[in-house]
Write an enzyme that holds these catalytic residues in place. Sequence first.
Site, PDB file in Angstrom:
ATOM      1  N   ASN A  58      26.524  71.801 -25.491  1.00 15.40           N
ATOM      2  CA  ASN A  58      26.658  71.880 -26.761  1.00 15.40           C
ATOM      3  C   ASN A  58      27.958  72.519 -27.238  1.00 15.40           C
ATOM      4  OD1 ASN A  58      25.793  71.246 -29.525  1.00 15.40           O
ATOM      5  ND2 ASN A  58      23.939  70.833 -28.937  1.00 15.40           N
TER       6      ASN A  58
ATOM      7  N   MET B   7      27.204  71.268 -39.405  1.00 18.30           N
ATOM      8  CA  MET B   7      26.377  70.146 -40.139  1.00 18.30           C
ATOM      9  C   MET B   7      25.286  70.290 -40.602  1.00 18.30           C
ATOM     10  SD  MET B   7      29.126  68.221 -39.940  1.00 18.30           S
ATOM     11  CE  MET B   7      28.617  66.766 -40.380  1.00 18.30           C
TER      12      MET B   7
ATOM     13  N   CYS C  21      21.125  73.127 -30.804  1.00 21.42           N
ATOM     14  CA  CYS C  21      21.731  72.932 -32.248  1.00 21.42           C
ATOM     15  C   CYS C  21      22.064  74.289 -32.775  1.00 21.42           C
ATOM     16  CB  CYS C  21      20.639  72.313 -33.276  1.00 21.42           C
ATOM     17  SG  CYS C  21      21.734  72.159 -34.803  1.00 21.42           S
TER      18      CYS C  21
ATOM     19  N   LYS D 281      22.768  60.291 -33.386  1.00 23.99           N
ATOM     20  CA  LYS D 281      22.645  61.459 -33.746  1.00 23.99           C
ATOM     21  C   LYS D 281      21.436  62.080 -33.466  1.00 23.99           C
ATOM     22  CE  LYS D 281      23.310  65.290 -36.602  1.00 23.99           C
ATOM     23  NZ  LYS D 281      24.232  66.247 -35.937  1.00 23.99           N
TER      24      LYS D 281
HETATM   25  O1  IRO Z   1      25.206  70.869 -37.133  1.00 22.77           O
HETATM   26  C1  IRO Z   1      24.440  70.106 -36.285  1.00 22.77           C
HETATM   27  O2  IRO Z   1      24.133  69.179 -36.820  1.00 22.77           O
HETATM   28  C2  IRO Z   1      24.868  70.192 -34.900  1.00 22.77           C
HETATM   29  N1  IRO Z   1      25.995  70.656 -34.358  1.00 22.77           N
HETATM   30  C3  IRO Z   1      26.588  70.792 -33.172  1.00 22.77           C
HETATM   31  O3  IRO Z   1      27.480  71.114 -33.160  1.00 22.77           O
HETATM   32  N2  IRO Z   1      25.440  70.690 -32.258  1.00 22.77           N
HETATM   33  C4  IRO Z   1      24.200  70.310 -32.584  1.00 22.77           C
HETATM   34  O4  IRO Z   1      23.233  70.042 -31.700  1.00 22.77           O
HETATM   35  C5  IRO Z   1      23.967  69.986 -34.020  1.00 22.77           C
HETATM   36  I1  IRO Z   1      22.176  68.942 -34.300  1.00 22.77           I
END
Ligand code: IRO
Length: 308
Positions: free
Chosen positions: A190, A71, A127, A45
Amino acid sequence: MNLKTSIANNHFEMPFLNASGIICQTQEELDSLEATKELGGIVTKSATLQPREGNEQPRYYDLANGSINSMGLPNLGYPFYLDYVQHDHSKPTILSVAGMNADDAIELMRKVQDSDYEGLTELNLSCPNVIGHPQTAYDFEATEKILTTVCSFFKKPFGVKLPPYFDLAHFDGIAKVLNKFPLTHVNTINSVGNGLVVDVDKEQVVTKAKGGFGGLGGAMVLPTALANVRALRLRLNDDIAIIGTGGVTTGVDVFAHILCGADMVSVGTQVIKEGLGVYARLQKELEEIMADKGYESLDDFRGKVKEL
Ligand SMILES: O=C(O)c1[nH]c(=O)[nH]c(=O)c1I
């Protein structure tokens, strides 16, 4: 038939990875990746300087054709992951790190440089779910500035995690920046940032943070993922490997990613839907397709998608 592949001098028996964020946040989750023999490597992660709770629930929602997540970077903090990757593992690791801003990103890379970790690092510049923070890699100047500073001290193998681009001029722009740096790889894509899913019965959005805006993954993003793999393969220096991420649900999709130029393929949403058993199915399906076509290794077809 062999499915071996490599990034810099990191060799993988299998071309499959977990997408960062998927079943890789805790010791137990990371151990379950270690125990999945069809998984070629372990991606952590994205780690931040401080531990983070992440955004409020609900923050992940499953859809027939994919997923949406906000997230908010929940993680145990970089010391845990930096320690984890320095232990012995049966397969290579990729330590993902994400700064809340440029200074944090640089500080995180200093911590890795000062450690004894010799494996791959991946700087997450994409992100989409940190409230109030843009996806860094949509700002080419900021990206160049960060990578210039990082490369002034960071002498270990590292790559970057990119957001999806949707304009040929943007593929040109980011490739021009990335080709200036000795990256081992780029990981593309991503999630497709700031999508919105609406539950019509309840007449409301399905995730809490940011009014329901979140990153899209799964089958619905496959064409965007393949376009980014292909566009960057055509533009990046040959010694920058590509991890293809996005939209993989079958061995056909794995084949397509590699045909577009991917050296490895990550799976995210489908692991959540199906569990870690998905990797055995993807291996079987990929081997069937290769056998049908008479391919012995991934090199036989990597990057050889034909134009009309
Ligand atoms: O919300 C998140 O933790 C997250 N969620 C994503 O879809 N891509 C990312 O790089 C991350 I850091």
